[in-house]
Design an enzyme around this catalytic site. Structure first.
Site, PDB file in Angstrom:
ATOM      1  N   ASP A   1       0.868  -1.171   0.000  1.00  0.00           N
ATOM      2  CA  ASP A   1       0.000   0.000   0.000  1.00  0.00           C
ATOM      3  C   ASP A   1       0.914   1.233   0.000  1.00  0.00           C
ATOM      4  O   ASP A   1       2.096   1.166   0.344  1.00  0.00           O
ATOM      5  CB  ASP A   1      -0.934  -0.011   1.209  1.00  0.00           C
TER       6      ASP A   1
ATOM      7  N   GLU B   1     -17.624  10.387   5.325  1.00  0.00           N
ATOM      8  CA  GLU B   1     -17.067   9.054   5.524  1.00  0.00           C
ATOM      9  C   GLU B   1     -16.151   8.718   4.356  1.00  0.00           C
ATOM     10  O   GLU B   1     -16.405   9.086   3.216  1.00  0.00           O
ATOM     11  CB  GLU B   1     -18.168   7.995   5.638  1.00  0.00           C
TER      12      GLU B   1
END
Length: 735
Positions: free
Chosen positions: A274, A477
């Site tokens: 990542d 969110e």
């Protein structure tokens, strides 16, 4: 998987002599051996590696790998996104967010979506390269799908997943990978990536230093099955996560990367970190001191590609004796195979995907598919008989903070499109010409109005029907840094939708009297909808529905299609019913382990028609270990309108020696039935579905009683309370 170092060195040496005879400078008339398509991939990879300096090898193992002009190799950026359409690039079809695709419970449909996305991805790449552009987000290696388990509704990135269930995640993720990678025997259409490996679902704020602790039972029962399914489907890439799992950073986790992924599962593709996760080795997890040590640790752990800026330190790491050039060659060889599979070193005329171009972007057919997916993703949570509405009433009122929002169509990791259809626009296009439609926003998204004047809610009293578009959006969110209105780094530590929206809905309810109020709820995660359920006559959960979202919502509201989406995640009544967010134990979580009654259960969703199920017919009532059996039912549409039913199979191990899920989803089939029509639906129950994961993480078969459930939802009593008929059940004995 490891390459024999001696064998690899001999291969490089032999290819060196071959290449000397084949190549002069960088001329295209006499190509290097790595461009010779008649050689094996192993020979071509070995030839290319043999030509690179150590610095060039390191440069090719970072996401923004530069050109090597002396070899005629152009720059290539490995970082591309396609979560629900080609993301962050040019104009593309924007499909519903992944959680909405999860709500379709339809693997065939999701494979069609991924096939369209990969068409557009190739078209975008081909068009960019033709015009000399090789920027980030123009490549063919896509870091999707996200198959982490949405174990807790507080996780802001849960919208990127297919929900809380490993089986559903596995079948939809597999379908997505197949659509992205194509079915050509020689070339990948694009390269998909399963992320984030493994045990990764928040908290966002702590992800660069957090250690997720998971038992062997939870690992193999919940967190790993979907990854195993995608490895079995030949996914090309695995992305390792930011956090640690059981004490080791995921990108240096020998158990996950070597023991499980390479040794047990025989994964043949490449592993990518990542982005900037390797820097977390010394900035967050503190397992090394600096970039050179981090780079060496990652290579030794089997990380082939670094998203970030750590691998340029590899030459210094070799100089310091932390890693050898041979170890780097071994990992680079695995990575380069992906480029060869994509045809990046082959003549364009050899690759069938080279013909895709701008004409294949954002087509009429692609828009139609986006609309269909959005229709099938919408979950009707409540209907007191007011839906579907007629489209020729005298007056409609549409209101709410999200009625005209583009944000609520998108969700994160999105693309762009010149024709985004908001809910207001979809409703306006659907009503008859003689009908009136009024719109006022009425309230802000997440805070009370500064102006106390209310000219909006009284319209509900003089309208025949009111549509209130509530909920949340990606500004509240999402991923760390993405949600600009979130004080909690994108996580939702407050389970409620904003209080000002509920206050406004109360005003609408009071003004409307006996006129229908339809609540359209947007967002990518469960939220407390108790008050919404109480105040509205009908409630639709529409997620982030994509470019055709407004049309799809209108299609459902006005009865052009019957709602058929199902919840891919449990909606608890309160966060108090869940364990602490940072606790990765599955006890008390998801439909399989939760003891408290939910607000809405997993698999739930209403329709405009009714479906009846016959008793379950089992092919055997007693079955020997290692044998499979079938379960079949007759499904009948007993209503007055056509509809789609999502038939779900759950299996419960009644007698177990260790703790086990209450029941588990192991089969999904969508059936379309006209009014009065009937169809037989059959499921195969395999030994794997009867398996029990013990405390050691081992899957074992235990004799005893198994209960089979088949119906339109989970066998939870809450479904009956909400108006969904109970599922049918039958038992068999495993001998």
């Amino acid at each position: 998987m490891k390459i024999n170092t001696l064998k690899f060195s001999l291969l490089c040496l032999s290819l060196f002599f071959v290449s000397v005879l084949m190549a002069q400078d960088t001329t295209e008339t006499k190509p290097y051996a790595f461009r010779n398509t008649s050689l094996s991939m192993e020979e071509r990879v070995a030839d290319l590696i043999n030509r690179l300096t150590l610095e060039e090898k390191a440069s090719q193992m970072k996401h923004n790998s530069p050109a090597i002009e002396r070899l005629g190799i152009p720059e290539y950026n490995w970082w591309n996104e396609a979560l629900h359409g080609v993301g962050r690039s040019g104009v593309a079809t924007v499909f519903p967010q992944a959680i909405g695709m999860g709500a379709t419970f339809d693997e065939e449909l999701i494979q069609q979506v991924a096939d369209v996305i990969s068409d557009e991805a190739r078209a975008t790449h081909n068009t960019a390269v033709k015009n000399g552009y090789r920027r980030q987000y123009s490549g063919l290696t896509f870091w999707t799908p996200n198959i982490n388990i949405f174990r807790d509704p507080r996780w802001g990135r849960g919208q990127e997943t297919y929900g809380e269930d490993p089986f559903l995640t596995g079948i939809l993720g597999t379908a997505f990978v197949k659509g992205l990678q194509g079915d050509n025997e020689k070339y990948l259409k694009t390269a998909a990536a399963a992320k984030h490996f493994a045990v990764h679902s928040g908290p966002e704020k702590l992800r660069h230093e957090f250690n997720a602790e998971a038992s062997q039972k939870d690992l193999w029962e919940t967190y790993l099955p979907a990854f195993k399914a995608l490895v079995d489907a030949d996914v090309e890439t695995i992305m390792c996560a930011y956090n640690s799992t059981n004490g080791e950073p995921c990108c240096a986790n020998k158990y996950l990367l070597q023991t499980v992924l390479r040794d047990q599962w025989n994964f043949q593709g490449h592993i990518v970190s990542d982005c900037w996760a390797l820097a977390d080795f010394y900035n967050g997890h503190n397992v090394v001191e600096n970039a050179e040590e981090a780079a060496a640790l990652a290579v030794k752990s089997g990380v082939n590609l670094n998203c970030g800026d750590t691998y340029p330190s590899l030459p210094k790491a070799v100089e310091d004796g932390l890693v050898t050039e041979e170890e780097i060659d071994e990992q680079l060889a695995i990575l380069l195979k992906t480029k060869f599979k994509l045809g990046l070193f082959d003549p364009a005329e050899d690759n069938p995907y080279s013909s895709l171009s701008e004409k294949d972007l954002n087509t009429k057919e692609h828009r139609e598919l986006a609309r269909e997916v959005a229709q099938k993703s919408i979950v009707m949570l409540k209907n007191d008989g007011v839906l579907p509405l007629k489209n020729d009433l005298s007056k409609y009122f549409i209101t709410g903070p999200n009625a005209t929002s583009i944000e609520i169509l998108l969700g994160n990791y999105h693309g762009v499109n010149p024709d985004m259809v908001t809910v207001l626009e979809g409703v306006a296009a659907a009503i008859a010409p003689q009908s009136q439609l009024q719109y006022r926003q009425g309230t802000l998204l997440d805070r009370p109005n500064a102006n106390p004047q209310d000219w909006a809610s009284p319209n509900a009293g003089n309208s025949d029907a009111t549509i209130v578009v509530l909920g949340i959006s990606g500004v509240l969110e999402g991923e760390e840094g993405e949600s600009i209105a979130s004080e909690t780094f994108g996580d939702r530590l407050d389970y409620n939708i904003p209080e000002n929206q509920l206050t406004y809905l109360q005003k609408i309810h009071d003004a409307a009297g006996d006129k229908p109020v339809v609540a359209v709820v947007t967002g990518g995660s469960p939220m407390n909808l108790e008050k919404v359920h109480e105040l509205a006559d009908a409630v639709l959960m529409v997620w982030y529905p994509g470019e055709e979202g407004g049309n799809a919502v209108a299609d459902v509201i006005f009865g052009k299609v019957s709602p058929s989406g199902r919840l891919p995640i449990t909606f608890p009544k309160s966060l108090d019913d869940l364990p602490p967010y940072e606790d990765y134990s599955m006890k008390g979580r998801t439909y399989k382990y939760m003891e408290a009654a939910p607000m809405y259960p997993f698999g739930y969703g209403l329709s405009y028609t009714d479906f009846d199920y016959s008793d379950i017919q089992l092919s055997e009532n007693k079955v020997k270990k290692g044998k499979k059996l079938t379960a079949s039912v007759e499904v009948t549409n007993t209503g007055d309108t056509a509809g789609e039913e999502v038939v779900q199979l759950y299996i419960q191990d009644v007698e177990t020696s260790v703790s086990a899920p209450k029941y588990q989803l192991f089969g999904v089939k969508r059936v379309t039935l006209e009014a009065g029509a009937q169809q037989s639906v059959e499921f195969s129950i395999t030994p794997e579905m009867m398996g029990l994961v013990n405390e050691k993480g081992e899957r074992v078969l235990e004799k005893g009683t198994f209960r089979v459930y088949v119906g339109g939802s989970t066998p939870h009593e809450r479904n009956v309370e909400l108006g969904k008929k109970p599922v049918k059940s039958a038992e068999f004995q495993l001998r």
